[in-house]
Design a protein around this motif. Structure first.
Motif, PDB file in Angstrom:
ATOM      1  N   ILE A   1       7.249  12.231  64.922  1.00 31.57           N
ATOM      2  CA  ILE A   1       8.216  13.079  64.216  1.00 31.57           C
ATOM      3  C   ILE A   1       9.383  13.394  65.138  1.00 31.57           C
ATOM      4  CG2 ILE A   1       8.575  15.287  63.037  1.00 31.57           C
ATOM      5  CD1 ILE A   1       5.755  15.180  62.071  1.00 31.57           C
ATOM      6  N   ALA A   2       9.071  13.722  66.385  1.00 35.83           N
ATOM      7  CA  ALA A   2      10.132  14.019  67.351  1.00 35.83           C
ATOM      8  C   ALA A   2      11.013  12.790  67.556  1.00 35.83           C
ATOM      9  CB  ALA A   2       9.515  14.474  68.675  1.00 35.83           C
ATOM     10  N   GLN A   3      10.384  11.616  67.580  1.00 37.13           N
ATOM     11  CA  GLN A   3      11.169  10.389  67.764  1.00 37.13           C
ATOM     12  C   GLN A   3      12.110  10.173  66.587  1.00 37.13           C
ATOM     13  OE1 GLN A   3       7.845   7.771  68.416  1.00 37.13           O
ATOM     14  NE2 GLN A   3       8.487   7.270  70.487  1.00 37.13           N
ATOM     15  N   THR A   4      11.627  10.459  65.385  1.00 35.98           N
ATOM     16  CA  THR A   4      12.466  10.304  64.194  1.00 35.98           C
ATOM     17  C   THR A   4      13.703  11.182  64.311  1.00 35.98           C
ATOM     18  OG1 THR A   4      10.502   9.908  62.868  1.00 35.98           O
ATOM     19  CG2 THR A   4      12.484  10.524  61.668  1.00 35.98           C
TER      20      THR A   4
ATOM     21  N   LEU B   1      17.693  10.158  64.860  1.00 33.61           N
ATOM     22  CA  LEU B   1      18.778  10.642  64.001  1.00 33.61           C
ATOM     23  C   LEU B   1      19.939  11.163  64.850  1.00 33.61           C
ATOM     24  CD1 LEU B   1      17.736  12.952  61.021  1.00 33.61           C
ATOM     25  CD2 LEU B   1      19.616  11.335  61.082  1.00 33.61           C
ATOM     26  N   GLU B   2      19.593  11.983  65.856  1.00 34.72           N
ATOM     27  CA  GLU B   2      20.635  12.537  66.726  1.00 34.72           C
ATOM     28  C   GLU B   2      21.455  11.428  67.366  1.00 34.72           C
ATOM     29  OE1 GLU B   2      19.366  15.512  69.623  1.00 34.72           O
ATOM     30  OE2 GLU B   2      17.639  15.955  68.362  1.00 34.72           O
ATOM     31  N   ASP B   3      20.761  10.399  67.843  1.00 35.27           N
ATOM     32  CA  ASP B   3      21.471   9.282  68.490  1.00 35.27           C
ATOM     33  C   ASP B   3      22.321   8.521  67.477  1.00 35.27           C
ATOM     34  OD1 ASP B   3      20.171  10.025  70.733  1.00 35.27           O
ATOM     35  OD2 ASP B   3      18.659   8.436  70.647  1.00 35.27           O
ATOM     36  N   GLU B   4      21.811   8.464  66.251  1.00 31.73           N
ATOM     37  CA  GLU B   4      22.502   7.747  65.187  1.00 31.73           C
ATOM     38  C   GLU B   4      23.874   8.392  64.926  1.00 31.73           C
ATOM     39  OE1 GLU B   4      22.234   4.581  62.420  1.00 31.73           O
ATOM     40  OE2 GLU B   4      21.446   4.959  64.399  1.00 31.73           O
ATOM     41  N   PHE B   5      23.936   9.732  64.941  1.00 28.50           N
ATOM     42  CA  PHE B   5      25.229  10.411  64.736  1.00 28.50           C
ATOM     43  C   PHE B   5      26.195   9.977  65.820  1.00 28.50           C
ATOM     44  CE2 PHE B   5      22.304  13.998  63.282  1.00 28.50           C
ATOM     45  CZ  PHE B   5      22.252  13.504  61.992  1.00 28.50           C
ATOM     46  N   ALA B   6      25.686   9.985  67.057  1.00 29.98           N
ATOM     47  CA  ALA B   6      26.531   9.624  68.190  1.00 29.98           C
ATOM     48  C   ALA B   6      27.018   8.183  68.034  1.00 29.98           C
ATOM     49  CB  ALA B   6      25.758   9.798  69.493  1.00 29.98           C
TER      50      ALA B   6
ATOM     51  N   LYS C   1      19.657  18.850  65.401  1.00 30.18           N
ATOM     52  CA  LYS C   1      19.072  18.449  66.684  1.00 30.18           C
ATOM     53  C   LYS C   1      17.712  19.105  66.809  1.00 30.18           C
ATOM     54  CE  LYS C   1      20.842  22.223  69.464  1.00 30.18           C
ATOM     55  NZ  LYS C   1      20.067  23.109  70.104  1.00 30.18           N
ATOM     56  N   LEU C   2      16.835  18.469  67.552  1.00 34.78           N
ATOM     57  CA  LEU C   2      15.516  19.052  67.766  1.00 34.78           C
ATOM     58  C   LEU C   2      15.644  20.119  68.834  1.00 34.78           C
ATOM     59  CD1 LEU C   2      12.603  19.095  67.020  1.00 34.78           C
ATOM     60  CD2 LEU C   2      12.188  17.129  68.472  1.00 34.78           C
TER      61      LEU C   2
END
Length: 411
Positions: free
Chosen positions: A108-111, A115-120, A129-130
Protein backbone atom coordinates in the motif's frame (compact mmCIF):
# COMPACT_ATOMS: atom_id res chain seq x y z
CA UNK A 1 -4.33 22.81 -4.74
CA UNK A 2 -2.80 21.69 -1.46
CA UNK A 3 -1.07 18.37 -0.92
CA UNK A 4 -3.28 16.08 1.12
CA UNK A 5 -1.43 14.01 3.69
CA UNK A 6 -2.32 10.33 3.92
CA UNK A 7 -1.93 8.24 7.05
CA UNK A 8 -1.73 4.49 6.70
CA UNK A 9 -2.95 2.56 9.73
CA UNK A 10 -1.87 -1.05 10.06
CA UNK A 11 -2.36 -3.52 12.85
CA UNK A 12 -3.88 -6.94 13.08
CA UNK A 13 -7.47 -7.73 13.87
CA UNK A 14 -8.63 -6.81 17.32
CA UNK A 15 -5.73 -4.48 18.00
CA UNK A 16 -8.03 -1.47 18.26
CA UNK A 17 -8.00 0.05 14.78
CA UNK A 18 -11.79 0.40 14.73
CA UNK A 19 -11.68 2.16 18.08
CA UNK A 20 -8.96 4.41 16.70
CA UNK A 21 -10.98 5.23 13.57
CA UNK A 22 -14.10 6.10 15.55
CA UNK A 23 -11.98 8.19 17.88
CA UNK A 24 -10.45 10.06 14.94
CA UNK A 25 -13.82 10.63 13.24
CA UNK A 26 -15.27 12.05 16.46
CA UNK A 27 -12.33 14.27 17.35
CA UNK A 28 -11.47 15.71 14.00
CA UNK A 29 -10.44 19.05 15.54
CA UNK A 30 -11.67 20.83 12.44
CA UNK A 31 -9.98 18.46 9.99
CA UNK A 32 -12.22 17.19 7.21
CA UNK A 33 -11.21 13.58 6.95
CA UNK A 34 -11.82 10.79 4.50
CA UNK A 35 -11.29 7.38 6.03
CA UNK A 36 -10.89 4.39 3.72
CA UNK A 37 -11.56 1.14 5.53
CA UNK A 38 -11.43 -2.43 4.50
CA UNK A 39 -15.02 -3.10 5.34
CA UNK A 40 -17.51 -0.51 6.49
CA UNK A 41 -19.51 -3.17 8.30
CA UNK A 42 -16.60 -3.74 10.65
CA UNK A 43 -16.22 -0.16 11.74
CA UNK A 44 -19.67 0.41 13.27
CA UNK A 45 -19.48 4.14 13.01
CA UNK A 46 -21.04 5.88 15.93
CA UNK A 47 -24.65 6.58 14.89
CA UNK A 48 -24.64 10.10 16.32
CA UNK A 49 -22.00 11.08 13.75
CA UNK A 50 -23.89 9.95 10.68
CA UNK A 51 -25.67 12.48 8.46
CA UNK A 52 -29.43 12.15 8.30
CA UNK A 53 -30.10 9.72 5.54
CA UNK A 54 -27.70 7.11 6.85
CA UNK A 55 -25.75 5.10 4.36
CA UNK A 56 -25.29 6.66 0.97
CA UNK A 57 -24.76 4.26 -1.87
CA UNK A 58 -22.86 5.54 -4.83
CA UNK A 59 -22.39 2.99 -7.59
CA UNK A 60 -22.08 -0.07 -5.30
CA UNK A 61 -19.47 1.24 -2.99
CA UNK A 62 -20.35 1.73 0.61
CA UNK A 63 -19.92 5.24 1.77
CA UNK A 64 -20.97 6.84 5.02
CA UNK A 65 -21.13 10.63 5.15
CA UNK A 66 -20.72 12.19 8.58
CA UNK A 67 -22.19 15.41 9.93
CA UNK A 68 -18.78 16.92 10.55
CA UNK A 69 -17.94 16.72 6.85
CA UNK A 70 -15.90 13.53 7.12
CA UNK A 71 -16.65 10.38 5.17
CA UNK A 72 -15.89 6.74 5.62
CA UNK A 73 -15.72 4.51 2.55
CA UNK A 74 -14.71 0.99 1.59
CA UNK A 75 -11.27 0.28 0.15
CA UNK A 76 -11.67 -0.44 -3.54
CA UNK A 77 -9.39 -2.56 -5.64
CA UNK A 78 -8.13 0.50 -7.43
CA UNK A 79 -6.71 2.52 -4.60
CA UNK A 80 -5.05 4.97 -6.97
CA UNK A 81 -8.33 5.97 -8.59
CA UNK A 82 -10.02 6.22 -5.24
CA UNK A 83 -7.32 8.53 -3.86
CA UNK A 84 -7.48 10.66 -6.99
CA UNK A 85 -11.25 11.12 -6.57
CA UNK A 86 -10.96 12.05 -2.91
CA UNK A 87 -8.18 14.55 -3.60
CA UNK A 88 -9.97 16.13 -6.58
CA UNK A 89 -13.20 16.63 -4.64
CA UNK A 90 -11.31 19.23 -2.59
CA UNK A 91 -13.47 18.37 0.44
CA UNK A 92 -10.82 16.80 2.62
CA UNK A 93 -7.75 17.86 4.55
CA UNK A 94 -6.55 14.40 5.38
CA UNK A 95 -7.00 10.82 4.20
CA UNK A 96 -6.67 7.81 6.49
CA UNK A 97 -6.33 4.33 5.05
CA UNK A 98 -6.92 1.36 7.28
CA UNK A 99 -4.97 -1.62 6.00
CA UNK A 100 -6.83 -4.64 7.23
CA UNK A 101 -5.22 -6.88 9.78
CA UNK A 102 -4.15 -9.30 7.12
CA UNK A 103 -2.50 -6.81 4.77
CA UNK A 104 1.15 -6.20 4.56
CA UNK A 105 1.76 -2.46 4.77
CA UNK A 106 4.53 -2.22 2.19
CA UNK A 107 2.47 -2.72 -1.03
CA UNK A 108 0.00 0.00 0.00
CA UNK A 109 2.83 2.37 0.87
CA UNK A 110 4.49 1.56 -2.45
CA UNK A 111 1.27 2.38 -4.30
CA UNK A 112 1.06 5.79 -2.63
CA UNK A 113 4.73 6.62 -3.15
CA UNK A 114 4.41 5.52 -6.78
CA UNK A 115 1.57 8.04 -7.10
CA UNK A 116 3.71 10.78 -5.56
CA UNK A 117 6.49 10.08 -8.04
CA UNK A 118 3.97 9.99 -10.86
CA UNK A 119 2.95 13.62 -10.13
CA UNK A 120 6.58 14.64 -10.27
CA UNK A 121 7.12 12.74 -13.53
CA UNK A 122 4.14 14.48 -15.09
CA UNK A 123 5.13 17.86 -13.67
CA UNK A 124 1.86 18.02 -11.76
CA UNK A 125 1.46 19.39 -8.25
CA UNK A 126 1.75 16.65 -5.66
CA UNK A 127 -1.83 16.25 -4.65
CA UNK A 128 -1.28 13.70 -1.94
CA UNK A 129 1.62 12.25 0.00
CA UNK A 130 2.12 9.52 2.54
CA UNK A 131 2.53 11.30 5.85
CA UNK A 132 3.02 8.42 8.29
CA UNK A 133 2.48 4.72 8.78
CA UNK A 134 0.96 3.94 12.16
CA UNK A 135 1.03 0.43 13.52
CA UNK A 136 -1.66 -0.26 16.11
CA UNK A 137 -0.51 -3.06 18.36
CA UNK A 138 -2.21 -4.58 21.31
CA UNK A 139 -0.04 -4.96 24.38
CA UNK A 140 -2.05 -7.95 25.60
CA UNK A 141 -1.67 -9.77 22.34
CA UNK A 142 2.04 -8.99 22.10
CA UNK A 143 2.59 -10.18 25.65
CA UNK A 144 0.96 -13.39 24.57
CA UNK A 145 2.76 -13.63 21.21
CA UNK A 146 6.20 -13.05 22.57
CA UNK A 147 5.67 -14.99 25.74
CA UNK A 148 5.90 -12.07 28.14
CA UNK A 149 3.28 -13.72 30.32
CA UNK A 150 4.48 -15.37 33.47
CA UNK A 151 3.02 -18.68 32.31
CA UNK A 152 3.75 -19.41 28.71
CA UNK A 153 1.56 -22.41 28.16
CA UNK A 154 -1.82 -20.94 29.09
CA UNK A 155 -2.29 -19.07 25.82
CA UNK A 156 -4.32 -21.05 23.34
CA UNK A 157 -2.68 -19.86 20.17
CA UNK A 158 -4.80 -19.21 17.13
CA UNK A 159 -4.24 -21.41 14.13
CA UNK A 160 -2.96 -18.61 11.98
CA UNK A 161 0.59 -17.49 12.47
CA UNK A 162 0.14 -13.83 13.20
CA UNK A 163 3.64 -13.37 14.49
CA UNK A 164 4.97 -12.93 10.99
CA UNK A 165 2.53 -10.12 10.17
CA UNK A 166 2.92 -8.43 13.52
CA UNK A 167 6.66 -8.31 12.93
CA UNK A 168 6.22 -6.87 9.43
CA UNK A 169 3.80 -4.26 10.72
CA UNK A 170 6.19 -3.24 13.47
CA UNK A 171 9.21 -3.20 11.15
CA UNK A 172 7.57 -0.92 8.61
CA UNK A 173 6.07 2.05 10.44
CA UNK A 174 6.76 5.47 11.90
CA UNK A 175 4.55 5.42 14.98
CA UNK A 176 3.56 2.43 17.09
CA UNK A 177 0.40 2.83 19.12
CA UNK A 178 0.80 0.39 21.95
CA UNK A 179 -2.84 -0.04 22.86
CA UNK A 180 -4.38 -1.64 25.99
CA UNK A 181 -1.17 -0.61 27.72
CA UNK A 182 -2.70 -0.55 31.17
CA UNK A 183 -3.95 -4.11 30.84
CA UNK A 184 -0.50 -5.65 31.22
CA UNK A 185 1.87 -5.38 34.15
CA UNK A 186 4.60 -2.74 34.15
CA UNK A 187 7.17 -5.49 33.83
CA UNK A 188 5.43 -7.00 30.81
CA UNK A 189 5.08 -3.57 29.25
CA UNK A 190 8.76 -2.78 29.49
CA UNK A 191 9.60 -6.20 28.08
CA UNK A 192 7.21 -5.68 25.14
CA UNK A 193 8.79 -2.30 24.49
CA UNK A 194 12.27 -3.76 24.43
CA UNK A 195 11.12 -6.40 21.92
CA UNK A 196 9.50 -3.71 19.75
CA UNK A 197 12.69 -1.65 19.88
CA UNK A 198 14.80 -4.63 18.88
CA UNK A 199 12.53 -5.23 15.88
CA UNK A 200 12.15 -1.53 15.04
CA UNK A 201 14.62 0.90 16.65
CA UNK A 202 13.40 4.13 15.10
CA UNK A 203 9.61 4.32 15.44
CA UNK A 204 7.99 6.44 18.12
CA UNK A 205 6.09 4.28 20.62
CA UNK A 206 2.95 5.86 22.09
CA UNK A 207 1.17 3.99 24.86
CA UNK A 208 -2.61 4.33 24.84
CA UNK A 209 -5.79 2.85 26.19
CA UNK A 210 -8.81 2.70 23.88
CA UNK A 211 -6.61 4.51 21.30
CA UNK A 212 -7.33 7.68 23.20
CA UNK A 213 -4.76 10.03 21.74
CA UNK A 214 -4.65 13.66 20.65
CA UNK A 215 -5.26 13.55 16.95
CA UNK A 216 -2.53 16.13 16.34
CA UNK A 217 0.10 13.59 17.34
CA UNK A 218 -0.92 11.39 14.41
CA UNK A 219 -1.60 13.89 11.63
CA UNK A 220 0.78 16.10 9.67
CA UNK A 221 3.80 14.45 11.17
CA UNK A 222 5.92 14.42 8.00
CA UNK A 223 7.51 11.29 9.33
CA UNK A 224 7.25 8.99 6.37
CA UNK A 225 10.18 8.45 4.07
CA UNK A 226 10.11 5.27 1.98
CA UNK A 227 13.87 4.70 2.02
CA UNK A 228 14.03 5.23 5.75
CA UNK A 229 10.99 3.05 6.44
CA UNK A 230 12.26 0.29 4.21
CA UNK A 231 15.61 0.26 5.98
CA UNK A 232 14.73 1.08 9.58
CA UNK A 233 14.09 -2.48 10.72
CA UNK A 234 16.33 -3.62 13.53
CA UNK A 235 17.86 -6.50 11.60
CA UNK A 236 18.93 -4.11 8.86
CA UNK A 237 20.71 -1.77 11.19
CA UNK A 238 22.72 -4.71 12.47
CA UNK A 239 23.20 -6.17 9.00
CA UNK A 240 24.68 -2.94 7.65
CA UNK A 241 26.95 -2.24 10.58
CA UNK A 242 30.47 -3.22 9.58
CA UNK A 243 31.43 -3.72 13.17
CA UNK A 244 29.99 -7.16 13.50
CA UNK A 245 32.04 -8.50 10.62
CA UNK A 246 35.22 -7.47 12.31
CA UNK A 247 34.07 -9.20 15.45
CA UNK A 248 32.78 -12.16 13.57
CA UNK A 249 35.45 -13.15 11.20
CA UNK A 250 39.06 -12.37 11.77
CA UNK A 251 40.30 -13.66 8.47
CA UNK A 252 38.18 -11.06 6.75
CA UNK A 253 41.15 -8.76 7.25
CA UNK A 254 44.14 -10.96 7.00
CA UNK A 255 42.78 -12.72 3.95
CA UNK A 256 44.27 -15.98 5.05
CA UNK A 257 42.47 -18.84 3.48
CA UNK A 258 41.91 -20.68 6.68
CA UNK A 259 38.20 -20.09 7.04
CA UNK A 260 37.62 -22.59 9.72
CA UNK A 261 39.27 -20.58 12.43
CA UNK A 262 36.81 -21.44 15.11
CA UNK A 263 38.66 -19.58 17.79
CA UNK A 264 36.81 -16.39 17.02
CA UNK A 265 34.41 -16.48 19.92
CA UNK A 266 34.17 -12.73 19.88
CA UNK A 267 31.34 -13.03 17.41
CA UNK A 268 29.30 -13.76 20.51
CA UNK A 269 29.23 -10.29 21.95
CA UNK A 270 28.20 -8.47 18.85
CA UNK A 271 26.23 -6.04 20.98
CA UNK A 272 29.33 -4.85 22.77
CA UNK A 273 30.30 -2.51 19.91
CA UNK A 274 34.06 -2.68 19.75
CA UNK A 275 35.40 0.54 18.45
CA UNK A 276 37.54 -0.24 15.47
CA UNK A 277 39.39 2.39 13.59
CA UNK A 278 37.27 2.12 10.49
CA UNK A 279 33.78 1.34 11.62
CA UNK A 280 31.01 3.49 10.19
CA UNK A 281 28.42 4.89 12.54
CA UNK A 282 27.84 2.34 15.22
CA UNK A 283 24.35 2.70 16.53
CA UNK A 284 24.90 3.24 20.20
CA UNK A 285 21.61 2.16 21.59
CA UNK A 286 20.43 4.03 24.67
CA UNK A 287 17.90 1.33 25.32
CA UNK A 288 20.68 -1.23 25.66
CA UNK A 289 20.05 -1.27 29.41
CA UNK A 290 16.40 -2.23 29.25
CA UNK A 291 17.00 -4.64 26.44
CA UNK A 292 19.62 -6.48 28.46
CA UNK A 293 17.35 -6.79 31.43
CA UNK A 294 15.27 -9.30 29.49
CA UNK A 295 18.20 -10.21 27.33
CA UNK A 296 16.43 -9.33 24.13
CA UNK A 297 19.35 -9.15 21.84
CA UNK A 298 20.73 -9.37 18.38
CA UNK A 299 23.32 -11.81 17.20
CA UNK A 300 25.03 -11.64 13.82
CA UNK A 301 26.55 -14.77 12.33
CA UNK A 302 29.10 -14.00 9.63
CA UNK A 303 31.13 -16.53 7.64
CA UNK A 304 32.61 -16.78 4.20
CA UNK A 305 32.27 -20.46 3.44
CA UNK A 306 29.07 -21.85 1.87
CA UNK A 307 26.41 -23.86 3.68
CA UNK A 308 25.42 -27.37 2.75
CA UNK A 309 21.84 -26.97 1.47
CA UNK A 310 20.37 -30.10 3.07
CA UNK A 311 21.91 -29.34 6.44
CA UNK A 312 20.69 -25.75 6.27
CA UNK A 313 17.16 -26.94 5.52
CA UNK A 314 17.37 -29.13 8.61
CA UNK A 315 18.52 -26.17 10.70
CA UNK A 316 15.74 -23.95 9.29
CA UNK A 317 13.09 -26.53 10.14
CA UNK A 318 14.00 -26.46 13.84
CA UNK A 319 11.75 -24.41 16.07
CA UNK A 320 13.72 -22.24 18.48
CA UNK A 321 10.54 -20.80 20.02
CA UNK A 322 10.88 -17.42 21.69
CA UNK A 323 14.64 -17.55 21.48
CA UNK A 324 14.58 -16.45 17.85
CA UNK A 325 11.83 -13.98 17.00
CA UNK A 326 13.27 -12.85 13.69
CA UNK A 327 16.05 -13.96 11.33
CA UNK A 328 17.11 -12.36 8.11
CA UNK A 329 20.21 -12.39 5.98
CA UNK A 330 22.23 -13.68 3.06
CA UNK A 331 23.27 -17.28 2.48
CA UNK A 332 24.79 -19.36 -0.32
CA UNK A 333 25.22 -23.07 -0.87
CA UNK A 334 28.05 -25.33 -1.92
CA UNK A 335 25.95 -26.90 -4.70
CA UNK A 336 25.45 -23.54 -6.46
CA UNK A 337 28.23 -21.06 -5.87
CA UNK A 338 26.80 -18.48 -8.28
CA UNK A 339 23.52 -17.68 -6.58
CA UNK A 340 22.95 -15.62 -3.45
CA UNK A 341 19.82 -16.22 -1.39
CA UNK A 342 17.91 -14.22 1.19
CA UNK A 343 16.70 -16.25 4.13
CA UNK A 344 14.10 -14.86 6.48
CA UNK A 345 12.05 -16.13 9.32
CA UNK A 346 9.39 -14.44 11.44
CA UNK A 347 7.44 -16.58 13.83
CA UNK A 348 6.81 -19.93 12.17
CA UNK A 349 7.12 -18.60 8.63
CA UNK A 350 10.38 -19.24 6.85
CA UNK A 351 11.28 -18.15 3.35
CA UNK A 352 14.38 -18.74 1.23
CA UNK A 353 14.44 -16.71 -1.98
CA UNK A 354 16.93 -16.23 -4.79
CA UNK A 355 18.62 -12.87 -4.67
CA UNK A 356 20.57 -12.79 -7.94
CA UNK A 357 24.12 -13.88 -8.69
CA UNK A 358 27.10 -12.79 -6.62
CA UNK A 359 29.34 -10.09 -8.09
CA UNK A 360 32.12 -12.67 -7.96
CA UNK A 361 30.53 -14.23 -11.07
CA UNK A 362 31.22 -11.07 -13.12
CA UNK A 363 34.15 -10.71 -15.56
CA UNK A 364 37.39 -9.79 -13.81
CA UNK A 365 37.59 -6.29 -15.29
CA UNK A 366 34.19 -5.37 -13.82
CA UNK A 367 35.31 -6.67 -10.47
CA UNK A 368 38.56 -4.65 -10.66
CA UNK A 369 36.56 -1.54 -11.49
CA UNK A 370 34.26 -2.07 -8.49
CA UNK A 371 37.21 -2.71 -6.19
CA UNK A 372 38.70 0.63 -7.22
CA UNK A 373 35.55 2.70 -7.09
CA UNK A 374 33.37 1.28 -4.32
CA UNK A 375 34.85 1.30 -0.83
CA UNK A 376 32.09 -0.80 0.66
CA UNK A 377 32.53 -3.39 -2.06
CA UNK A 378 36.29 -3.46 -1.54
CA UNK A 379 35.78 -3.85 2.20
CA UNK A 380 33.50 -6.85 1.67
CA UNK A 381 35.71 -8.52 -0.94
CA UNK A 382 37.48 -11.70 0.03
CA UNK A 383 40.40 -13.19 -1.93
CA UNK A 384 38.91 -16.63 -1.96
CA UNK A 385 35.14 -16.06 -1.90
CA UNK A 386 34.75 -12.66 -3.52
CA UNK A 387 31.58 -11.03 -2.21
CA UNK A 388 30.04 -14.37 -1.24
CA UNK A 389 29.12 -14.50 2.40
CA UNK A 390 26.82 -15.94 4.95
CA UNK A 391 25.48 -13.18 7.13
CA UNK A 392 22.47 -13.88 9.28
CA UNK A 393 20.97 -11.50 11.82
CA UNK A 394 19.01 -13.07 14.68
CA UNK A 395 16.75 -11.09 17.03
CA UNK A 396 15.42 -12.93 20.05
CA UNK A 397 15.17 -13.52 23.76
CA UNK A 398 18.00 -15.05 25.74
CA UNK A 399 19.69 -16.16 22.56
CA UNK A 400 22.04 -19.05 23.20
CA UNK A 401 24.71 -17.64 20.90
CA UNK A 402 27.19 -20.44 21.42
CA UNK A 403 24.59 -23.07 20.57
CA UNK A 404 23.45 -21.30 17.39
CA UNK A 405 27.00 -20.57 16.32
CA UNK A 406 27.94 -24.20 16.82
CA UNK A 407 24.85 -25.40 14.93
CA UNK A 408 25.60 -23.06 12.00
CA UNK A 409 29.29 -23.89 11.98
CA UNK A 410 28.35 -27.53 11.45
CA UNK A 411 26.20 -26.81 8.38
Amino acid sequence: MKTIPITLITGYLGSGKTTLINHLLKNTEGYKMAVIVNDIGEVNIDASLIENGGIVTETDENLVALQNGCICCTLRKDLIEQLAELCKSGRFDHIMIEASGICEPIPIAQTITWLEDEFARNKMPKYCKLDAVISVTDALRLADEFGCGETLQQAKRGEEDIENLVIQQIEFCDIILLNKASEVSAKQLSKIKSIIKAIQPSAEIIETDYCDIEISRLLDTNLFDFEKAATSAGWMEKFDSMDNEIDADDHDHHHDDDDDDDDDDHVEHEGAHHHHHHHHEVNENDEEGTADEYDIGTFVYFRRRPFDRKKFERFASKNFGRMIIRTKGLVFFSDDMRMSYIYEQAGKQKVLSENGEWYATLPQRDIDHLLKTDARFAHDWDEKYGDRMIKLVFIGQNIDRAMIKKALDEI
